[in-house]
Scaffold this active site. Structure first.
Site, PDB file in Angstrom:
ATOM      1  N   GLY A  94       0.824  -1.209   0.000  1.00 25.12           N
ATOM      2  CA  GLY A  94       0.000   0.000   0.000  1.00 25.12           C
ATOM      3  C   GLY A  94       0.857   1.258   0.000  1.00 25.12           C
TER       4      GLY A  94
ATOM      5  N   THR B 276      -6.301  -3.940  -1.861  1.00 25.61           N
ATOM      6  CA  THR B 276      -6.173  -2.535  -2.276  1.00 25.61           C
ATOM      7  C   THR B 276      -4.705  -2.162  -2.518  1.00 25.61           C
ATOM      8  OG1 THR B 276      -6.105  -1.786   0.030  1.00 25.61           O
ATOM      9  CG2 THR B 276      -8.253  -1.774  -1.059  1.00 25.61           C
TER      10      THR B 276
ATOM     11  N   SER C  61      -4.858  -2.300   5.810  1.00 23.11           N
ATOM     12  CA  SER C  61      -6.286  -1.937   5.918  1.00 23.11           C
ATOM     13  C   SER C  61      -6.672  -1.125   4.693  1.00 23.11           C
ATOM     14  CB  SER C  61      -6.545  -1.074   7.165  1.00 23.11           C
ATOM     15  OG  SER C  61      -7.909  -0.681   7.191  1.00 23.11           O
TER      16      SER C  61
ATOM     17  N   TYR D 263     -14.648   1.321   9.462  1.00 26.56           N
ATOM     18  CA  TYR D 263     -13.231   1.652   9.603  1.00 26.56           C
ATOM     19  C   TYR D 263     -12.963   2.220  11.000  1.00 26.56           C
ATOM     20  CZ  TYR D 263      -8.722   3.888   8.422  1.00 26.56           C
ATOM     21  OH  TYR D 263      -7.400   4.282   8.378  1.00 26.56           O
TER      22      TYR D 263
END
Ligand code: UDP
Length: 330
Positions: free
Chosen positions: A13, A38, A78, A148
């Site tokens: 990420g 992601t 995350s 979240y």
């Protein structure tokens, strides 16, 4: 002598990849873990040839096994953008809760120190401004951002419980809006959104009337703050961010000026529960870590713009979500 080993989750990420760079530079052996939902391997492809780097394709919400010793664990896996939470709410909840639990267990097993990535979102739509660490927040648990915010709040509670109950060495960083190279162009967050729009010749989309504020920190400053926090003996949460606050309408004007494009601003509805103001109080980071941000927004934005401009053109048109989020059990 063998290098000390560090596990970084969310390694592919935006923040994870910069942390990999930093720890390799500091002389560590880095194990980068990511499930690539992601994350993007292009963020770490420059590391694959190094002996001091290895990649593990794994979802930390499932039991985490890492052979050998570990000195530090940094939990940065995350989804981190509001549109991701909407698309993958259950994975977002799981990585903050189950993922954190697995990594705390791993830290116990390895006798490693663990630093977890928390967020300014624990303050929700804050009633205290600027936000100090002792403010408990104003979060809607069942709103779209709740998945979240509450996962991160649970993460903090779980991390603190492992410290108190098991004596585990833990650190908690509350990260405020951060920007820089390797942000996902289509992740929906305001800076890549505006820069992507400028590159495609589209108008800039300001949500609401643009009076809401954010305070943007350049990624190198953030990484330095995290590095210092990890090495400090501070167990309580610490805000790391840049207190230089700006409205989103002003931010759009800055981007238009910087990019030299003649795009206009168009207004779109404000997302549900979008915080009206956000600014870190960083007195604690200043006094305990001797840290404060050094990169001006004008300089940070310039470097970030150069990065986005250098990307191959086809990346400007990649689907916002090019992976199958619904694969797997959640
Ligand atoms: N925002 C905007 N236009 C966009 C994307 C975001 O005006 O195309 C606004 C958004 O409503 C919020 C702010 O910019 O008020 C920051 O949004 P972002 O998603 O980057 O982060 P967060 O809300 O989590 O701080």
């Amino acid at each position: 002598m063998a290098k000390e080993r560090v596990l970084i989750t969310g390694a592919a990420g935006f923040l994870g990849s910069h942390l990999c760079d930093r720890f390799i530079k500091e002389g560590y052996h880095v194990i980068g873990m990511d499930n690539l939902i992601t994350g993007d391997l292009r963020n770490i492809e420059h590391l694959f040839h190094l002996d001091s780097f290895e990649f593990s394709h794994h979802d930390v919400s499932k039991f985490v096994h890492v052979p050998g010793e570990l000195k530090y664990i940094l939990h940065f896996a995350s989804p981190a953008s509001p549109i991701d939470y909407l698309k993958i709410p259950i994975q977002t909840l799981k990585v903050g809760s189950l993922g954190t639990h697995n990594l705390l267990g791993l830290a116990m097993d390895k006798k490693a120190r663990i630093l977890v990535a928390s967020t300014s979102e624990v303050y929700g739509d804050p009633m205290v401004h600027p936000q100090t660490e002792d403010y408990w927040g104003n979060v809607n648990p069942v709103g779209p951002r709740g998945v979240y915010d509450e996962a991160k709040r649970f993460q903090e509670a779980m991390t603190m419980a492992y410290h108190t109950f098991h004596g585990l060495e833990t650190r908690i960083v509350r990260i405020f809006n951060t920007y820089g190279p390797r942000m996902r162009l289509n992740d929906g967050r305001v800076l890549p959104a505006f820069m992507g729009q400028a590159l495609r010749g589209e108008d800039l989309t300001v949500f609401g009337d643009g009076s809401q504020t954010r305070s943007f920190c350049y990624v190198d400053d953030l990484v330095e703050g995290i590095y210092r926090l990890l090495l400090s003996d501070c167990v309580d949460p610490v805000n790391v961010g840049n207190p230089n606050e700006i409205t989103i309408a002003q931010f759009a004007e800055e981007i238009i000026k910087l990019t030299g494009t003649d795009q206009k601003v168009i207004y779109k509805p404000l997302p549900v529960d979008d915080p009206k103001q956000r600014q870190p109080n960083i007195d604690k980071a200043r006094s305990i870590l001797g840290w404060e941000p050094r990169v001006d927004r004008s300089e940070g934005l310039r470097v970030t713009w150069e990065y986005f401009k250098s990307l191959p053109k086809e990346r400007l048109y990649e689907e916002a979500h090019h992976r199958d989020f619904n694969k797997g059990e959640a």
